[in-house]
Write a protein that holds these residues in place. Structure first.
Motif, PDB file in Angstrom:
ATOM      1  N   GLU A  71       0.822  -1.207   0.000  1.00  0.00           N
ATOM      2  CA  GLU A  71       0.000   0.000   0.000  1.00  0.00           C
ATOM      3  C   GLU A  71       0.858   1.259   0.000  1.00  0.00           C
ATOM      4  N   GLY A 129       2.018   1.613  -3.490  1.00  0.00           N
ATOM      5  CA  GLY A 129       0.888   2.079  -4.297  1.00  0.00           C
ATOM      6  C   GLY A 129       0.588   3.551  -4.076  1.00  0.00           C
ATOM      7  N   LEU A 148       0.811   6.171  -7.044  1.00  0.00           N
ATOM      8  CA  LEU A 148      -0.407   6.897  -7.386  1.00  0.00           C
ATOM      9  C   LEU A 148      -0.225   8.400  -7.190  1.00  0.00           C
ATOM     10  N   LEU A 190     -10.517   3.184 -10.721  1.00  0.00           N
ATOM     11  CA  LEU A 190      -9.335   2.611 -10.086  1.00  0.00           C
ATOM     12  C   LEU A 190      -8.980   3.397  -8.829  1.00  0.00           C
ATOM     13  N   ARG A 213     -11.677   2.685  -6.174  1.00  0.00           N
ATOM     14  CA  ARG A 213     -11.500   1.358  -5.562  1.00  0.00           C
ATOM     15  C   ARG A 213     -10.274   1.327  -4.661  1.00  0.00           C
ATOM     16  N   THR A 214      -9.241   2.038  -5.051  1.00  0.00           N
ATOM     17  CA  THR A 214      -8.045   2.121  -4.226  1.00  0.00           C
ATOM     18  C   THR A 214      -8.354   2.836  -2.915  1.00  0.00           C
ATOM     19  N   LEU A 239     -10.133   0.355  -0.735  1.00  0.00           N
ATOM     20  CA  LEU A 239      -9.150  -0.587  -0.203  1.00  0.00           C
ATOM     21  C   LEU A 239      -8.375   0.043   0.946  1.00  0.00           C
ATOM     22  N   LEU A 243      -2.385   6.219   1.630  1.00  0.00           N
ATOM     23  CA  LEU A 243      -3.013   5.881   0.352  1.00  0.00           C
ATOM     24  C   LEU A 243      -4.368   6.553   0.221  1.00  0.00           C
ATOM     25  N   CYS A 291      -5.680   9.558  -2.621  1.00  0.00           N
ATOM     26  CA  CYS A 291      -6.854   9.395  -3.478  1.00  0.00           C
ATOM     27  C   CYS A 291      -7.845  10.553  -3.376  1.00  0.00           C
TER      28      CYS A 291
END
Length: 172
Positions: free
Chosen positions: A49, A52, A56, A89, A92-93, A96, A152, A156
């Motif tokens: 994560e 990610g 991201l 995406l 959804r991230t 998560l 994360l 987002c």
């Protein structure tokens, strides 16, 4: 979608820490030995994560720079166009990340409850030494998962200036 309330994570961790401590205190003699690798999946998920989130964040920064007309940072001589991200995406991230934050808080409380019971018993019980190491690894991995998940989730989010810029033309 609202961000994960930090207070909820703290209450969840503290409550489950107390419950785990009470259960481990009552049934410690009947529990199987705690192997050091039991909390390892939490650490792996935290690393994934965090990676990610870093990736991201970098891609979103490139997209925002391209939309604003600013030159994207040079990436070793390549002038490749910025690939757009699928909005689903990112959504959804974010989901998560929120789920991982809750799971991390739950397991942080559980491992902390185990640690609070076994750490003082290291001198008295032979098994408590290994269980203390496992509990420390569990606390560290669970805390890392919560931190990576919150990072994360923050990556987002839509920045406030873009959100305000979209809302201002309709008001004027």
């Amino acid at each position: 979608m609202k961000p994960v309330p930090r207070r909820d994570l703290a209450v969840l961790a503290l409550g489950l820490g107390l419950a785990a401590w009470l259960l481990v205190r009552a049934y410690y003699g009947h529990l199987p030995p705690l192997d050091w690798w039991l909390p390892a999946p939490l650490g792996v998920l935290a690393v994934v994560e965090a990676f990610g989130a870093r990736t991201l964040a970098r891609r979103l920064a490139q997209l925002r720079a391209a939309r604003a007309g600013k030159a994207a940072p040079a990436t070793k001589g390549s002038a490749a166009p910025v690939r757009p991200l699928e909005p689903m995406l990112v959504a959804r991230t974010a989901v998560l990340a929120q789920a991982s934050a809750y799971v991390g808080a739950v397991l942080l409380g559980v491992w902390a409850g185990v640690l609070v019971h076994v750490a003082p018993a290291v001198g008295r019980l032979q098994a408590a030494g290994d269980d203390t190491v496992t509990a420390v690894i569990g606390v560290v991995c669970a805390a890392a998962l919560v931190g990576a998940a919150l990072w994360l989730e923050s990556v987002c989010r839509i920045p406030p200036e873009e959100h305000e810029a979209m809302a201002s033309p309709s008001s004027g």
